[in-house]
Design a protein around this motif. Structure first.
Motif, PDB file in Angstrom:
ATOM      1  N   ILE A 109       0.838  -1.191   0.000  1.00 60.70           N
ATOM      2  CA  ILE A 109       0.000   0.000   0.000  1.00 60.70           C
ATOM      3  C   ILE A 109       0.877   1.247   0.000  1.00 60.70           C
ATOM      4  CG2 ILE A 109      -1.737   1.311   1.279  1.00 60.70           C
ATOM      5  CD1 ILE A 109      -2.851  -1.267   2.344  1.00 60.70           C
ATOM      6  N   LEU A 110       0.623   2.129  -0.955  1.00 63.32           N
ATOM      7  CA  LEU A 110       1.338   3.406  -1.066  1.00 63.32           C
ATOM      8  C   LEU A 110       0.361   4.537  -0.762  1.00 63.32           C
ATOM      9  CD1 LEU A 110       3.149   2.693  -4.461  1.00 63.32           C
ATOM     10  CD2 LEU A 110       4.052   2.312  -2.156  1.00 63.32           C
ATOM     11  N   GLN A 111       0.877   5.558  -0.066  1.00 61.53           N
ATOM     12  CA  GLN A 111       0.040   6.710   0.280  1.00 61.53           C
ATOM     13  C   GLN A 111       0.875   7.985   0.189  1.00 61.53           C
ATOM     14  OE1 GLN A 111      -1.243   7.126   4.415  1.00 61.53           O
ATOM     15  NE2 GLN A 111      -3.304   7.709   3.728  1.00 61.53           N
ATOM     16  N   PRO A 112       0.313   9.077  -0.377  1.00 60.78           N
ATOM     17  CA  PRO A 112       1.060  10.340  -0.416  1.00 60.78           C
ATOM     18  C   PRO A 112       1.386  10.819   0.994  1.00 60.78           C
ATOM     19  CG  PRO A 112      -0.881  10.436  -1.837  1.00 60.78           C
ATOM     20  CD  PRO A 112      -1.006   9.186  -1.029  1.00 60.78           C
ATOM     21  N   ASP A 113       2.570  11.401   1.149  1.00 57.15           N
ATOM     22  CA  ASP A 113       3.005  11.818   2.484  1.00 57.15           C
ATOM     23  C   ASP A 113       2.526  13.216   2.863  1.00 57.15           C
ATOM     24  OD1 ASP A 113       4.599  13.408   0.902  1.00 57.15           O
ATOM     25  OD2 ASP A 113       6.495  12.466   1.495  1.00 57.15           O
ATOM     26  N   ASP A 114       1.653  13.818   2.024  1.00 58.79           N
ATOM     27  CA  ASP A 114       1.147  15.143   2.362  1.00 58.79           C
ATOM     28  C   ASP A 114      -0.241  15.107   3.017  1.00 58.79           C
ATOM     29  OD1 ASP A 114      -0.353  14.367   0.202  1.00 58.79           O
ATOM     30  OD2 ASP A 114       0.145  16.095  -1.067  1.00 58.79           O
ATOM     31  N   ILE A 115      -0.697  13.914   3.378  1.00 58.76           N
ATOM     32  CA  ILE A 115      -1.957  13.785   4.107  1.00 58.76           C
ATOM     33  C   ILE A 115      -1.691  13.008   5.393  1.00 58.76           C
ATOM     34  CG2 ILE A 115      -3.417  13.924   2.056  1.00 58.76           C
ATOM     35  CD1 ILE A 115      -3.641  10.945   2.057  1.00 58.76           C
ATOM     36  N   PRO A 116      -2.547  13.157   6.403  1.00 64.29           N
ATOM     37  CA  PRO A 116      -2.291  12.504   7.691  1.00 64.29           C
ATOM     38  C   PRO A 116      -2.214  10.985   7.550  1.00 64.29           C
ATOM     39  CG  PRO A 116      -4.003  14.166   7.918  1.00 64.29           C
ATOM     40  CD  PRO A 116      -3.750  14.022   6.446  1.00 64.29           C
ATOM     41  N   PRO A 117      -1.259  10.361   8.221  1.00 65.22           N
ATOM     42  CA  PRO A 117      -1.119   8.898   8.112  1.00 65.22           C
ATOM     43  C   PRO A 117      -2.260   8.135   8.759  1.00 65.22           C
ATOM     44  CG  PRO A 117       0.374   9.780   9.772  1.00 65.22           C
ATOM     45  CD  PRO A 117      -0.232  10.964   9.081  1.00 65.22           C
ATOM     46  N   THR A 118      -3.087   8.831   9.542  1.00 66.98           N
ATOM     47  CA  THR A 118      -4.198   8.154  10.216  1.00 66.98           C
ATOM     48  C   THR A 118      -5.416   7.981   9.318  1.00 66.98           C
ATOM     49  OG1 THR A 118      -4.887  10.315  11.069  1.00 66.98           O
ATOM     50  CG2 THR A 118      -3.504   8.946  12.498  1.00 66.98           C
ATOM     51  N   THR A 119      -5.392   8.552   8.122  1.00 70.63           N
ATOM     52  CA  THR A 119      -6.535   8.448   7.217  1.00 70.63           C
ATOM     53  C   THR A 119      -6.284   7.372   6.167  1.00 70.63           C
ATOM     54  OG1 THR A 119      -7.921   9.652   5.643  1.00 70.63           O
ATOM     55  CG2 THR A 119      -5.600  10.232   5.709  1.00 70.63           C
ATOM     56  N   GLU A 120      -7.374   6.861   5.615  1.00 73.08           N
ATOM     57  CA  GLU A 120      -7.275   5.874   4.532  1.00 73.08           C
ATOM     58  C   GLU A 120      -7.307   6.550   3.160  1.00 73.08           C
ATOM     59  OE1 GLU A 120      -7.039   2.211   4.950  1.00 73.08           O
ATOM     60  OE2 GLU A 120      -6.260   3.275   6.702  1.00 73.08           O
ATOM     61  N   GLN A 121      -7.274   7.852   3.143  1.00 75.60           N
ATOM     62  CA  GLN A 121      -7.408   8.605   1.904  1.00 75.60           C
ATOM     63  C   GLN A 121      -6.224   8.365   0.959  1.00 75.60           C
ATOM     64  OE1 GLN A 121      -7.840  12.796   2.621  1.00 75.60           O
ATOM     65  NE2 GLN A 121      -7.532  13.361   0.467  1.00 75.60           N
TER      66      GLN A 121
END
Length: 276
Positions: free
Chosen positions: A95-107
């Motif tokens: 799973i990859l997630q942009p680092d400009d949003i809170p890590p606690t969200t699934e967004q």
């Protein structure tokens, strides 16, 4: 395996089947001696094993084995015993997630899938979770891991892996103690003999797949670059390629792959129960 008639193809040497599901079956059959077992009054016995075909990997390493196990009780009742032995592998939910949003969200979470030929399924482009093995250092390895590293530069070390099947199948210390019902305790004893893994086809194969989670936060620009690059389109002659899909779409995009559906279900269940 004393007491079991063992038949081998004439051209093959003795095969160490005890490392596969056969030894687990023997232990499960022994539990029938308990008076609370459903089969206690007429227990099933593993009476013979006939090895029908053997495939070898490079260097003469034992590969896949097809056998017929005769499991029959004293009343002549049989259990289905056509078995394809292939052992275990591992699946990886990346799973990859942009680092400009809170890590606690699934967004904005995205998953890496592989597309590759799967001849038994009749497909030349099956979308699935990356599969492979853990090498001696515990790092994800194999053809899919090599492709991921070549295309993205990602290497997946052991310290960053979460074994979702281990988490899901281990006893929960916060749960009430198990019932003292003897039949339930016997069931739990038998379950403990199995691998902490997903069995995708237990009616015909001993294959088991522990499913691991690897999450990484990356710059949004990097994610956008990979979205444009990891489209699943293959260059001429390329056997395996990668595709990014949104996490919320995994159940649909990877819906033909048991690893993808199991990984998605484990991730959601563990997350909702507070274990992730």
């Amino acid at each position: 395996m004393s007491g079991i008639a063992f038949h081998l193809p004439n051209s093959d040497p003795a095969i160490p089947l005890s490392r596969h599901g056969v030894s687990t079956l023997q232990k499960s059959l022994q539990l029938q001696s308990n008076e609370n077992h459903a089969f206690h009054s007429s227990p099933y016995i593993l009476r013979s094993i006939t090895v029908q075909t053997v495939d070898y990997f490079g260097g003469g390493r034992l590969g896949f084995v097809k056998l017929k196990a005769e499991v029959r009780n004293g009343n002549g009742e049989k259990l289905p015993g056509s078995v394809f032995l292939r052992g275990g592998s591992v699946g990886m939910l990346l799973i990859l997630q942009p680092d400009d949003i809170p890590p606690t969200t699934e967004q904005d979470k995205h998953v890496i899938l592989t597309l590759q030929p799967r001849i038994p399924a009749g497909s030349l482009s099956m979308a699935e979770l990356p599969a492979g093995m853990l090498d001696d250092s515990g790092t994800f390895a194999g053809a899919a891991a090599k492709e991921i590293t070549e295309e993205t530069g990602l290497e997946i070390p052991a310290d960053d892996l979460i074994d979702m099947t281990q988490l899901a199948l281990s006893p929960d210390p916060s749960s009430p103690p198990p019932t003292a019902n003897p039949a339930y305790l016997l069931y739990e004893t038998e379950q403990a003999l199995l691998q902490k893994a997903v069995y995708p086809s237990p009616g015909g194969s001993d294959e088991f797949i522990p499913l691991f989670l690897y999450q990484k936060r990356i710059p949004r620009s990097q994610l956008r670059e990979w979205e444009g690059k990891l489209t699943g389109l293959r260059d001429h002659g390329e056997k395996i390629t990668l595709r990014l899909c949104r996490l919320e779409d995994l159940w649909r995009v990877g819906g033909r792959d048991a690893k993808a559906l199991s990984g998605w279900a484990l991730y959601e269940g563990l997350r909702r129960s507070g274990k992730l």
